[in-house]
Design a protein around this motif. Structure first.
Motif, PDB file in Angstrom:
ATOM      1  N   ASP A 176     -29.505   5.088   5.237  1.00  0.00           N
ATOM      2  CA  ASP A 176     -31.121   4.589   5.452  1.00  0.00           C
ATOM      3  C   ASP A 176     -31.222   4.458   7.056  1.00  0.00           C
ATOM      4  N   VAL A 177     -30.509   5.300   7.486  1.00  0.00           N
ATOM      5  CA  VAL A 177     -30.317   4.353   9.742  1.00  0.00           C
ATOM      6  C   VAL A 177     -31.821   5.733   9.335  1.00  0.00           C
ATOM      7  N   TYR A 178     -32.072   6.155  10.425  1.00  0.00           N
ATOM      8  CA  TYR A 178     -32.041   7.161  11.416  1.00  0.00           C
ATOM      9  C   TYR A 178     -31.833   8.297  12.207  1.00  0.00           C
ATOM     10  N   ILE A 179     -30.989   9.117  12.639  1.00  0.00           N
ATOM     11  CA  ILE A 179     -30.006   9.219  13.506  1.00  0.00           C
ATOM     12  C   ILE A 179     -30.740  10.165  15.217  1.00  0.00           C
ATOM     13  N   THR A 180     -30.969  11.440  14.234  1.00  0.00           N
ATOM     14  CA  THR A 180     -31.854  12.085  14.966  1.00  0.00           C
ATOM     15  C   THR A 180     -32.517  13.431  14.256  1.00  0.00           C
ATOM     16  N   GLU A 181     -33.501  14.118  14.494  1.00  0.00           N
ATOM     17  CA  GLU A 181     -34.051  15.630  13.568  1.00  0.00           C
ATOM     18  C   GLU A 181     -32.575  16.606  13.984  1.00  0.00           C
ATOM     19  N   LYS A 182     -32.352  17.291  12.127  1.00  0.00           N
ATOM     20  CA  LYS A 182     -31.158  18.118  11.997  1.00  0.00           C
ATOM     21  C   LYS A 182     -30.479  18.305  12.162  1.00  0.00           C
ATOM     22  N   VAL A 183     -29.289  16.560  11.907  1.00  0.00           N
ATOM     23  CA  VAL A 183     -28.319  16.951  12.770  1.00  0.00           C
ATOM     24  C   VAL A 183     -27.478  17.053  10.561  1.00  0.00           C
ATOM     25  N   ASP A 184     -26.528  17.290  10.892  1.00  0.00           N
ATOM     26  CA  ASP A 184     -26.123  17.536   9.381  1.00  0.00           C
ATOM     27  C   ASP A 184     -25.239  16.229   8.465  1.00  0.00           C
TER      28      ASP A 184
END
Length: 389
Positions: A317-325
């Motif tokens: 449920d934690v957002y890291i950054t856009e487009k990481v797999d």
């Protein structure tokens, strides 16, 4: 100062980004009072953001006399027609990138990207933009180009330093790349007007063009694009199915790799790269080399926060950054992403423009110049030569 009332057309990914920004406008009263979209998801969108009026046809939204400004968040193929129609209906207009493109015309062979000469595309797009500009100018309404890179804090600071130093920009290097789009339409020219160069490359290209105009104004000069040379490729086509893995590029008739070089009328140079085959998350940067220094805008990834975590499940449920797999291992965590990438600042500027009757930082000239340079680049790549503008 009365409240600025906004009508949204479209309710997809970028519409959510715009709504996040509208909720954070300060110093000016603004409210999104209507949204128009054909799909049933518009009902949930309106409920989520407490938007009182829902239309299934955008022309019904244009007929709503209480709306001051229309925010167009639709696929690019619809932009130009909606912009002109909205402004003729007496509305100021905010529109997402790109301003327009070549999506095919009656009689074109399919697929468009492989069958229609790029020189013809350039000619037709230039004619469409010239006609649209005349029609838009006649309305007396504002056009605000939603190019968030103009408003990114690192680009804004670069512009501030260029204004202060009045240094000459000698060379710029800019990039927007990632591992590819999940959207099926991204592979088709008739839906997107091109590939990585127009979908992603328009961002760094617009930033470069904007900063050159900041320099020109600071130095009391007139600077334009003199010529463009470009190469493109379909690197995803070289991969076997089992080799694609995390590379999402599956082009039908568009490029997934593009390298564009611009020469300006003052002799300065710029290189813009865009790719759909670069893993590790989004890479966004603009490097500016002047006679007085170096300005490196590391938009993403940046090291505001760096994490090393080992359990993917705990981070679900934690957002890291856009487009990481993945979220484990070393990660560059993007903080306040909507601010870091300029979405909040652009909407703030646009609402102030409507309320105070002034021009935006990202305007019609920037929108047109970006598309003109992009299609000159496609023309150059196809014919293997420099295109003079």
């Amino acid at each position: 100062m009365r409240k600025v009332k906004v009508g949204l057309i479209g309710c997809g990914f970028v519409a959510h980004l715009h709504m996040y920004a509208y909720k954070r406008v300060y110093g000016v009263a603004a409210e999104v009072t209507a949204v128009a979209a054909r799909g049933d998801q518009v009902l949930e969108f309106a409920k989520q953001y407490q938007i009182p009026n829902v239309y299934r046809n955008y022309r019904d939204l244009l007929a709503d006399k209480s709306i001051d400004v229309v925010d167009i968040c639709t696929p690019a193929v619809l932009h130009a027609e909606m912009i002109v129609e909205s402004m003729r209906a007496g509305k100021h207009v905010i529109c997402e990138k790109p301003f327009t493109g070549y999506f095919g015309q009656r009689g074109d062979e399919m697929p468009v990207g492989k069958r229609v000469p790029k020189a013809l595309m350039y000619e037709r797009v230039a004619q469409e933009m010239d006609q649209a500009k005349r029609q838009m100018d006649d309305t007396g309404k504002l056009f605000m180009y939603a190019e968030n890179w103009v408003y990114i804090p690192a680009i804004d600071k670069t512009a501030e330093m260029l204004r202060s130093t009045k240094d000459k920009v000698l060379f710029m290097k800019a990039e927007a790349s990632h591992g590819g789009s999940h959207a099926a339409h991204a592979a088709r020219w008739d839906m997107t007007g091109g590939g990585a160069l127009i979908r992603q490359g328009c961002h760094p290209l617009s930033a470069v063009l904007y900063l050159k105009q900041v320099e020109a104004k600071a130095r009391g000069e007139s600077i334009g694009i003199a010529e463009v040379v470009c190469d493109v490729g379909n690197l995803g086509d070289s991969l076997k199915d089992e080799e694609h893995g995390y590379v999402l590029s599956h082009p039908v008739d568009v490029e997934d790799w593009a390298m564009m070089n611009l020469t300006f009328t003052d002799g300065a140079k710029a290189t813009v790269f865009a790719g759909d085959m670069v893993l590790g998350g989004v890479r966004n940067l603009v490097e500016t080399y002047t006679n007085g220094g170096v300005l490196l805008a590391n938009i993403a990834p940046n090291n505001h926060m760096v994490s090393y975590m080992t359990d993917e499940q705990k981070l679900r449920d934690v957002y890291i950054t856009e487009k990481v797999d993945r979220k484990t291992g070393w990660q560059f965590v993007c903080l306040q992403e909507e601010w870091t990438r300029g979405y909040i600042q652009e909407i703030q500027d646009f609402v102030e423009c409507v309320a105070c009757h002034r021009q935006p930082l990202a305007n019609l000239d920037l929108a047109i110049d970006t598309i003109r340079a992009t299609y000159a680049a496609y023309w150059s790549a196809e014919e293997g030569r420099r295109i003079k503008l």
